[in-house]
Write a protein that holds these residues in place. Structure first.
Motif, PDB file in Angstrom:
ATOM      1  N   TYR A  95       0.834  -1.204   0.000  1.00  0.00           N
ATOM      2  CA  TYR A  95       0.000   0.000   0.000  1.00  0.00           C
ATOM      3  C   TYR A  95       0.868   1.254   0.000  1.00  0.00           C
ATOM      4  N   ARG A 103      -0.238   8.315  -5.100  1.00  0.00           N
ATOM      5  CA  ARG A 103      -1.013   9.495  -4.716  1.00  0.00           C
ATOM      6  C   ARG A 103      -0.094  10.682  -4.425  1.00  0.00           C
ATOM      7  N   THR A 153      -5.736  -4.518  -6.214  1.00  0.00           N
ATOM      8  CA  THR A 153      -6.544  -3.478  -5.565  1.00  0.00           C
ATOM      9  C   THR A 153      -5.845  -2.131  -5.664  1.00  0.00           C
ATOM     10  N   ALA A 156      -5.990  -0.849  -9.203  1.00  0.00           N
ATOM     11  CA  ALA A 156      -7.339  -0.380  -9.537  1.00  0.00           C
ATOM     12  C   ALA A 156      -7.622   0.970  -8.880  1.00  0.00           C
ATOM     13  N   MET A 157      -7.208   1.131  -7.616  1.00  0.00           N
ATOM     14  CA  MET A 157      -7.404   2.416  -6.930  1.00  0.00           C
ATOM     15  C   MET A 157      -6.596   3.518  -7.622  1.00  0.00           C
ATOM     16  N   LEU A 160      -8.328   4.761 -10.677  1.00  0.00           N
ATOM     17  CA  LEU A 160      -9.424   5.678 -10.356  1.00  0.00           C
ATOM     18  C   LEU A 160      -8.897   7.076 -10.057  1.00  0.00           C
ATOM     19  N   LEU A 161      -7.783   7.141  -9.305  1.00  0.00           N
ATOM     20  CA  LEU A 161      -7.157   8.439  -9.027  1.00  0.00           C
ATOM     21  C   LEU A 161      -6.709   9.102 -10.328  1.00  0.00           C
ATOM     22  N   ASP A 164      -9.622  10.592 -12.108  1.00  0.00           N
ATOM     23  CA  ASP A 164     -10.196  11.768 -11.452  1.00  0.00           C
ATOM     24  C   ASP A 164      -9.274  12.983 -11.587  1.00  0.00           C
TER      25      ASP A 164
ATOM     26  N   TYR B  95     -11.410  14.183  -0.362  1.00  0.00           N
ATOM     27  CA  TYR B  95     -10.482  13.055  -0.230  1.00  0.00           C
ATOM     28  C   TYR B  95     -10.173  12.771   1.239  1.00  0.00           C
ATOM     29  N   LEU B  99     -12.017   9.302   1.482  1.00  0.00           N
ATOM     30  CA  LEU B  99     -11.006   8.273   1.244  1.00  0.00           C
ATOM     31  C   LEU B  99     -10.123   8.052   2.483  1.00  0.00           C
ATOM     32  N   ASP B 100      -9.461   9.124   2.949  1.00  0.00           N
ATOM     33  CA  ASP B 100      -8.538   8.930   4.081  1.00  0.00           C
ATOM     34  C   ASP B 100      -9.276   8.458   5.337  1.00  0.00           C
ATOM     35  N   ARG B 103     -10.054   4.888   5.092  1.00  0.00           N
ATOM     36  CA  ARG B 103      -8.859   4.048   5.233  1.00  0.00           C
ATOM     37  C   ARG B 103      -8.373   4.022   6.687  1.00  0.00           C
ATOM     38  N   THR B 153     -15.394   8.759  -7.279  1.00  0.00           N
ATOM     39  CA  THR B 153     -14.056   8.155  -7.271  1.00  0.00           C
ATOM     40  C   THR B 153     -13.705   7.668  -5.865  1.00  0.00           C
ATOM     41  N   ALA B 156     -15.708   4.603  -5.009  1.00  0.00           N
ATOM     42  CA  ALA B 156     -15.212   3.424  -5.739  1.00  0.00           C
ATOM     43  C   ALA B 156     -13.907   2.922  -5.116  1.00  0.00           C
ATOM     44  N   MET B 157     -13.007   3.834  -4.751  1.00  0.00           N
ATOM     45  CA  MET B 157     -11.750   3.435  -4.119  1.00  0.00           C
ATOM     46  C   MET B 157     -12.026   2.780  -2.763  1.00  0.00           C
ATOM     47  N   LEU B 161     -11.016  -0.984  -1.301  1.00  0.00           N
ATOM     48  CA  LEU B 161     -10.381  -1.238   0.007  1.00  0.00           C
ATOM     49  C   LEU B 161     -11.212  -2.217   0.823  1.00  0.00           C
TER      50      LEU B 161
END
Lengths: 328, 328
Positions: A95, A103, A153, A156-157, A160-161, A164, B95, B99-100, B103, B153, B156-157, B161
């Motif tokens: 990760y 990112r 995974t 794929a993530m 997507l980033l 976007d 984000y 997202l964060d 996670r 996005t 989806a991410m 996860l």
């Protein structure tokens, strides 16, 4: 033109570097500077006449990405990755590099875009590991993302980033879902997919190779030369044609192990085929059962991406690029 | 049983809380403790006899997630989100939370899983915004992820996860792709999708409402009651039936705006319909053109998720749950 390759010390990164140095230009523009980055310092190609920088970098460290894009490369090849097996064994490392590193890179570009209008082309190597069984055959371009590994995974993530950040105008990005690259040059490695290469590579030079799966296992392949070709072709495309669906399955060769062996027989004869030892391995069989057998790759084909048409061509590419090249 | 709701102050969170308090149990097990969390402190329901904790939390702050799961809830509803419009306007905030925050939560559970075998059920609210135009109609379950917003996005991410962390055994997760929830109770809000609710909600109480799109716009809806039903149903399923494809499009009602209006006419008469003012809005029309018109939702239907069958039912649910409830 300034080109940055992140992951330049890997097999595809080295071949991409060689090709850029050989051609000296990209889409008609001379390459004036080349920055080569990896977790180990890449070798600087001797034949390059422009400015060259090679550096070691921990791609998962915050702030490193700012340094990578400090000299504002026009084209960025992002090939850096912890491979499938290692990302499965070392959760944090996978990760850290494959998602966080990506990112950080994208965000460093975003900030430079917002501050000064920096707008590079970003070519990202994704993988067919973004899908996993049960799968149709061939897999259509609009099939959903169903990775069965942490590596898949993370890829794929990242796709997507990439989409976007491209949609929001931070950079012009494209994701290349590489087929399994075959025949990988060099020594056998411990990747679960390694046998697809070694059952051809070793017999071609008179050495034995182990085959851990049955002959009817079907998979999706392209040569190292075509993989580099995809990346170069991606730099010259008008990406507005893609809309915001920025990651593409690449064309390739769908073949069973039996078909690979028949191609070897036609190219190198029965003696080469006899060097393949059948050594069934339950663990590898189980992993391979979840992999893609082949893709339609309609969009990529329409956009002019090309691969070999059959396994004899893939074997000939290996002979030309690895075996003949070494004997001349 | 201890239940944690993250995002408990939102519309779906409040209705979910009410329902859990009313029923007092989940899949036959009494609810002994309820933890309600949001960016503003949620109201504590007076009628609950178990232990209740309400707290304010910045979900995007590292370390907050450890506190959230400190008392090891058995079921975690993760409903926290920056909505579509705001995530598009405020990149970092979107984000950061969507997202964060997700996670951080998943990682806090992972660490507790690895240290002490903690293994909660995680029910995550995803969205139909994980897909975007061009789209087939109806959209099959295996259609790929093509978000056209940063919000989509991030959802989806997060789905990816959720699947990977479930596959690795850190928790037992399921993602619920909610249709647009209609009729949303309360005042009109500024969400681009708000008119789908307001053109019914306001006329039902004798007030005017603006319709910014043509009558032939088709979209995908479910009632607030069904949305809560999906979340509750998700807590009782044997998720091994899903394989590692852990996010599901939910059933719903595919209807055009014209069909919504006809349903209003049948339920509330011509006088109600006359309160809809046609005020075309180019920006909203353009956004809505990228949205999903409807899903097959085969997998979810086979697993027993249910929604209303038509818009008259959706309107009746609103009358029962919001209007009759307030007059009694």
């Amino acid at each position: 033109m300034h080109v940055l390759i992140i992951g330049a010390a890997g097999m595809v990164g080295r071949k991409l570097t060689q090709r850029l140095v050989l051609e000296g230009e990209l889409n008609g523009t001379p390459i004036s500077a080349l920055t080569l980055v990896d977790v180990v310092k890449p070798d600087a190609p001797a034949e390059f006449f422009g400015r060259i920088v090679t550096r070691e970098c921990d791609f998962s460290a915050p702030g490193e990405a700012d340094a990578l894009i400090g000299s504002r490369p026009d084209v960025i090849f992002h090939l850096a990755a912890i491979v499938s097996g290692e990302a499965e064994l070392d959760f944090d490392k996978g990760y850290g590099i494959n998602l966080d590193g990506t990112r950080y890179l994208f965000d460093a570009i975003r900030v430079a875009n917002q501050n000064e209008g920096y707008f590079p082309r970003v070519v990202f190597t994704s993988s067919i590991a973004v899908v996993g069984a049960p799968l149709p055959f061939p897999i259509p371009d609009d099939y959903h993302l169903t990775p069965l590994t942490s590596y898949g995974t993370q890829k794929a993530m990242s796709e997507l980033l990439l989409a976007d950040y491209s949609r929001r105008g931070f950079f012009d990005g494209i994701g290349i879902r590489l087929p399994t690259v075959c025949i990988r040059p060099g020594k056998p490695n411990k990747a679960a997919s390694g046998f697809f290469s070694s059952i051809l590579r070793e017999p071609l030079v008179g050495q034995e190779a182990a085959l851990p799966v049955p002959d009817d296992v079907r998979h999706w392949h392209t040569s190292p030369r075509s993989a580099v070709g995809f990346l170069l072709h991606a730099t010259g495309l008008d990406l507005s044609k893609l809309g915001w669906r920025r990651s593409l399955a690449m064309p390739g060769v769908s073949a069973t192990v039996g078909e690979q062996i028949e191609a070897l027989r036609r190219v190198a004869g029965e003696d080469a085929v006899k060097l393949i030892r059948r050594e069934p391995d339950e663990m590898i069989m189980k992993m391979v059962a979840g992999w893609a057998a082949g893709f339609e790759a309609k969009r990529a084909t329409e956009l002019g991406f090309t691969s070999e048409k059959n396994f004899e061509e893939i074997i000939q590419v290996h002979i030309q690029d690895e075996l003949d090249a070494k004997t001349t």
